[in-house]
Design an enzyme around this catalytic site. Sequence first.
Site, PDB file in Angstrom:
ATOM      1  N   HIS A  57       6.898  -7.490  -2.266  1.00  0.00           N
ATOM      2  CA  HIS A  57       6.728  -6.823  -0.969  1.00  0.00           C
ATOM      3  C   HIS A  57       7.681  -7.418   0.059  1.00  0.00           C
ATOM      4  O   HIS A  57       7.604  -7.076   1.247  1.00  0.00           O
ATOM      5  CB  HIS A  57       5.296  -7.002  -0.452  1.00  0.00           C
ATOM      6  N   LYS A  88       0.791  -1.241   0.000  1.00  0.00           N
ATOM      7  CA  LYS A  88       0.000   0.000   0.000  1.00  0.00           C
ATOM      8  C   LYS A  88       0.822   1.288   0.000  1.00  0.00           C
ATOM      9  O   LYS A  88       0.315   2.369   0.333  1.00  0.00           O
ATOM     10  CB  LYS A  88      -1.007   0.053   1.174  1.00  0.00           C
ATOM     11  N   SER A 102      -4.287   2.863   4.685  1.00  0.00           N
ATOM     12  CA  SER A 102      -4.528   2.246   3.384  1.00  0.00           C
ATOM     13  C   SER A 102      -4.550   0.716   3.491  1.00  0.00           C
ATOM     14  O   SER A 102      -5.388   0.043   2.883  1.00  0.00           O
ATOM     15  CB  SER A 102      -3.451   2.704   2.397  1.00  0.00           C
TER      16      SER A 102
HETATM   17  P1  A3P Z   1      -5.152   4.763  -0.547  1.00  0.00           P
HETATM   18  O1  A3P Z   1      -5.722   3.515   0.031  1.00  0.00           O
HETATM   19  O2  A3P Z   1      -4.626   5.689   0.506  1.00  0.00           O
HETATM   20  O3  A3P Z   1      -6.060   5.464  -1.490  1.00  0.00           O
HETATM   21  P2  A3P Z   1      -0.369  -0.203  -3.654  1.00  0.00           P
HETATM   22  O4  A3P Z   1      -0.425  -0.027  -5.133  1.00  0.00           O
HETATM   23  O5  A3P Z   1       1.011  -0.291  -3.121  1.00  0.00           O
HETATM   24  O6  A3P Z   1      -1.266  -1.294  -3.203  1.00  0.00           O
HETATM   25  O7  A3P Z   1      -0.902   1.158  -3.012  1.00  0.00           O
HETATM   26  C1  A3P Z   1      -2.248   1.529  -3.104  1.00  0.00           C
HETATM   27  C2  A3P Z   1      -2.394   2.939  -2.602  1.00  0.00           C
HETATM   28  O8  A3P Z   1      -1.848   3.837  -3.579  1.00  0.00           O
HETATM   29  C3  A3P Z   1      -3.851   3.336  -2.433  1.00  0.00           C
HETATM   30  O9  A3P Z   1      -3.846   4.342  -1.425  1.00  0.00           O
HETATM   31  C4  A3P Z   1      -4.148   3.906  -3.806  1.00  0.00           C
HETATM   32  O10 A3P Z   1      -5.288   4.719  -3.872  1.00  0.00           O
HETATM   33  C5  A3P Z   1      -2.876   4.701  -4.046  1.00  0.00           C
HETATM   34  N1  A3P Z   1      -2.659   5.005  -5.461  1.00  0.00           N
HETATM   35  C6  A3P Z   1      -2.640   4.159  -6.497  1.00  0.00           C
HETATM   36  N2  A3P Z   1      -2.444   4.805  -7.651  1.00  0.00           N
HETATM   37  C7  A3P Z   1      -2.342   6.110  -7.344  1.00  0.00           C
HETATM   38  C8  A3P Z   1      -2.146   7.296  -8.105  1.00  0.00           C
HETATM   39  N3  A3P Z   1      -2.037   7.260  -9.424  1.00  0.00           N
HETATM   40  N4  A3P Z   1      -2.088   8.474  -7.441  1.00  0.00           N
HETATM   41  C9  A3P Z   1      -2.217   8.526  -6.098  1.00  0.00           C
HETATM   42  N5  A3P Z   1      -2.406   7.425  -5.314  1.00  0.00           N
HETATM   43  C10 A3P Z   1      -2.465   6.241  -5.938  1.00  0.00           C
END
Ligand code: A3P
Length: 296
Positions: A110, A48, A140
């Site tokens: 991860h 996340k 998140s």
């Molecule tokens: P939130 O839950 O705070 O919205 P991962 O890809 O490592 O699983 O992380 C997911 C997190 O990154 C989520 O955070 C998601 O919304 C955010 N995220 C993914 N793409 C994004 C983007 N283009 N801009 C901003 N945040 C992004």
Amino acid sequence: LSFLKSLSRPEQFEFEGISMVHYFTDNWENVQNFKARPDDILIATYPKAGTTWVSYILELLYLGNAEPERQTSMPIYIRVPFLETLFPGMPSGVELADNLSTTPRLIKTHLPVQLVPKSFWEQNCKVVYVARNAKDNAVSYFHFERMNMGQPDPGDWNTFLQKFMEGKTVFGPWYDHVCGYWEKKQTYSNLHYMFFEDMVADTGHEVEQLCSFLGLSTPIEERERITKSTHFNTMKQNKMTNYSTVPIMDFTISPFMRKGKVGDWKNHFTVAQNEQFDEQYKQKMKNSTLQFRTEI
Ligand code: A3P
């Protein structure tokens, strides 16, 4: 993939010193023996922290418009295999990576730094690490576990936060993860350490920095196009990047592309939780030079 719907939430257990679920350990030998190639790029993160975002940026930097079909028919989790996974009825992360025909191969993990397959270091592969401030990362992760049946049940927010602080969330302590890669960077120069907060504050600048680390001379117009295509709203609408094709995720509980903000922790932490967290954080991070922004 529809049979995955019936999947029940996995148990957690200690594995190689960290908290894990079997989907990430069932293929352990093949993961540890993975044969990296010198031009592979490893995308490493604590869950996340912005994995999908940086994966898509890298994908566009390397492929651009070269393979339009790939971008409209293949979800990001197939294009950028999640190395340690073995989900029933699906090719393992290792198989997906072995079968990638693109160069460079982009591979996601991860795993904490000490568990990364040796071959990546031996081949001197480029590693892109993204870190996110602990508070937003925890929020998140909490919402992610609520909606993802492949993860343990997080319980309520307070229960999850205590677990996060104890370092018992899947993939182990956030603290060790971010500090582990930070220390590795001091001796391994092919590691680029990025922050989610910087990406939100100025995506264009982060893309530029990435290009310079990767040795790419991507023209500014192209970089700007990539910055636009990887904007939160655009990725949220894009079926190939928003995880809407994954049956074990229930978007009615919480979408994968949830908020994409810095500072959402303020909507979750109580004053007492925040004080307790800050105190513990100071202790855990006292020997590290690593600094995070919890607001921008
Ligand atoms: P939130 O839950 O705070 O919205 P991962 O890809 O490592 O699983 O992380 C997911 C997190 O990154 C989520 O955070 C998601 O919304 C955010 N995220 C993914 N793409 C994004 C983007 N283009 N801009 C901003 N945040 C992004």
